[in-house]
Motif scaffolding. Sequence first.
Motif, mmCIF file in Angstrom:
data_model
loop_
_atom_site.group_PDB
_atom_site.id
_atom_site.type_symbol
_atom_site.label_atom_id
_atom_site.label_comp_id
_atom_site.label_asym_id
_atom_site.label_seq_id
_atom_site.Cartn_x
_atom_site.Cartn_y
_atom_site.Cartn_z
ATOM 1 N N GLU A 128 48.282 6.573 106.062
ATOM 2 C CA GLU A 128 46.987 6.882 105.737
ATOM 3 C C GLU A 128 46.357 5.682 106.709
ATOM 4 O OE1 GLU A 128 46.119 5.864 101.597
ATOM 5 O OE2 GLU A 128 46.681 8.181 100.976
ATOM 6 N N LYS B 204 39.851 6.352 113.641
ATOM 7 C CA LYS B 204 39.836 7.550 114.363
ATOM 8 C C LYS B 204 39.563 7.503 115.685
ATOM 9 C CE LYS B 204 37.645 12.378 113.858
ATOM 10 N NZ LYS B 204 36.652 13.137 112.974
ATOM 11 N N ARG C 106 41.913 8.858 106.054
ATOM 12 C CA ARG C 106 42.343 9.998 106.301
ATOM 13 C C ARG C 106 43.960 9.926 106.732
ATOM 14 N NH1 ARG C 106 38.713 8.352 109.790
ATOM 15 N NH2 ARG C 106 37.467 10.070 109.542
#
Length: 339
Positions: free
Chosen positions: A69, A73, A306
């Motif tokens: 996790e 990004k 994410r």
Amino acid sequence: MNGWTLSPALGWPAGVALAVIMTACAIAEIVIHIRRRSASDETAASCVRRTLICLLTAVAVLTPSTVAETTSKAVNATDIVIAIDTTSSMAVKDATYGDATTISRLDAAKDAVHDLTKAYPAASFSAMSFGASASLDVPLTPDTLAIDNWADTLSVEPTTTSSGSSLDTPLDKLLLTLKDIRQRHQNDTIVLFLISDGEQTSTTTRRTYSSLRRYLDDALVLGAGSTTGGQIPADGSDDSPDGQETWVTDPTTGQPGISKLSPDTLSTIADELSGTAVMLDATHTATDSLPKASKTWRTTSTAKTRQRTTPVVWPIAIAIAALLAWEFGAWVGMSRRLL
């Protein structure tokens, strides 16, 4: 939470098919060795070695990967700023976008935004709307879904709040927004998309857009509507049922006013931005003459967690290479003995 998963690099159909084939080869190797054990010079070590090569290849094509996790990004270092005209004239239903279907100018602008988010899926976007005033609706974000949702919720301003279209309304807000983006991301490629019908009804002289050039790498001005024009709904709505609309009246004639696309004005603005103007119609969309995206990437952190998948195939590749080297050495030794 970290963990392991399978993520076939060739895709699940091809990955599973190859894994099944290699597993079948491993089983066949064992069966053949057992059946021909007395009539073959294949040793047990050779059987084990070849079986392992097949099984390890089957595992490799399924691409074992670690899952972790993260809140970071990698995004393309391209910043897209979209400014959409929401004055009442954008409700006129004389626009086309990609086909001959007639839609409102604002709907054409919405379709253009959706095409832009698809064309720059890894870029960052900022969005604003302008009518009687300009508003920065979405600050710079890599979330293209937020931009699509913003476009879907846009509506034209009521005619009661309009004081005449002025194409320089977003100028000050754009200047502050672009300056802020340039200061925070000095090496990014910044592109402006301005979507309007180019209509200027205000009595004041329009200010030039040339002051924005210092912060931009490129610009594309998109025109929505037609030069034939159409009547403006008085309620500012672009979705009133046909036959039930009331129209804005031209005070000089007493007849419903006609709003027309102004390609010359939009081309002039594009020249001031050192950009390109494209008139949206049945054959021209926002994807025509798209500015190039940056070739560099940067990392951004968000509150949204994410999952990141990282393939771990190298240990299997080393093991397969060692087994193949062993197989080659055994073959060379066998060949010399047969000479």
